[in-house]
Scaffold this active site. Structure first.
Site, PDB file in Angstrom:
ATOM      1  N   GLY A  71       0.797  -1.214   0.000  1.00 21.45           N
ATOM      2  CA  GLY A  71       0.000   0.000   0.000  1.00 21.45           C
ATOM      3  C   GLY A  71       0.832   1.268   0.000  1.00 21.45           C
ATOM      4  N   SER A  72       0.674   2.138  -0.994  1.00 26.12           N
ATOM      5  CA  SER A  72       1.562   3.283  -1.116  1.00 26.12           C
ATOM      6  C   SER A  72       1.116   4.192  -2.248  1.00 26.12           C
ATOM      7  CB  SER A  72       2.987   2.785  -1.356  1.00 26.12           C
ATOM      8  OG  SER A  72       2.974   1.726  -2.300  1.00 26.12           O
TER       9      SER A  72
END
Length: 242
Positions: free
Chosen positions: A199-200
């Site tokens: 997640g980013s």
């Protein structure tokens, strides 16, 4: 003329390629850990084991590294990440990249835990600087993530001397940015240069006068979706999510 058997074999291969993607080597140890925990869960209580199977499959899927058909026309700026355009706004590139105090148009692509997280170069260019900055881990979709979160930036110099920045930003869950590119290295458009775990987001800073050809909420495919065109003179695009 192809036989029925040949057509069936080709169809089967196409279906396998659709669902079974190659996995990046960074994911091997994580899938192994998930698999080992799954075995323990089966010993403790089979329903938990099946939950582990689902998580192991998800882990493999997270680290998938599919092939992409990269447009190769000169001047195209491609999306460096799979995900959704979450921000388009003027912003000053990270100071550690040494690109000056002037604001550039920043396009942010947010990656959820279900997106492919392998990052690709948006342009063909030479890396003139790479800078890592430790930081916090707030939700990567927020504007302040660009300043406060852990990040790793690359400044790419184009053949005409203009520069583009691409910045990997860790998210709420992510704790590890991976970049295997090095300063001075030339990158092809669409070439893999790193990934972020779990997640980013990626920010792309466009040169002066270059307008994005994408809109907020648009789904992006790394190495394929055209984000901007150095040679285009059309105004900024706006879209409507429906």
């Amino acid at each position: 003329m192809r036989t029925t058997e040949q057509v069936a074999d080709e169809f089967q291969m196409t279906m396998l390629e659709t669902f079974l993607k190659p996995m990046h080597r960074e994911g091997i140890k994580f899938v192994a850990i998930f698999g080992a925990v799954t075995l323990v869960l089966f010993l403790l209580w089979p329903p938990l084991g099946w939950l582990g199977v689902g998580l192991t499959i998800w882990c493999y899927y997270f680290f998938r590294d599919p092939k992409r058909a990269t447009p190769i026309r000169e001047g195209l700026i491609l999306s460096p990440a799979d995900g959704v355009v979450s921000l388009i706004e003027p912003a000053v590139p990270p100071a550690e990249l040494g690109m000056g105090p002037d604001a550039m148009t920043r396009v942010s692509v947010f990656m959820s835990v279900f997106n492919c997280h392998v990052n690709r170069s948006p342009v063909a260019g030479r890396i003139v600087s790479i800078a890592y900055h430790p930081g916090t881990f707030v939700n990567a979709s927020l504007d302040k993530a660009s300043e406060n979160n852990e990040r790793n930036g690359l400044c790419l110099e184009l053949a005409d001397g203009r520069k583009i920045a691409v910045v990997q930003i860790a998210g709420l869950v992510a704790r590890r940015i991976v970049c295997w590119a090095e300063k001075g290295q030339p990158l092809r458009a669409g070439e893999r240069f790193g990934l972020i775990r779990f997640g980013s987001r990626l920010d792309v800073y466009l040169p002066e006068g270059v307008e994005p050809l994408v809109s907020l909420g648009q789904t992006m495919i790394a190495g394929e979706t055209v984000l901007a065109d150095l040679h285009a003179d059309e105004p900024r695009r706006f879209g409507e999510v429906s």
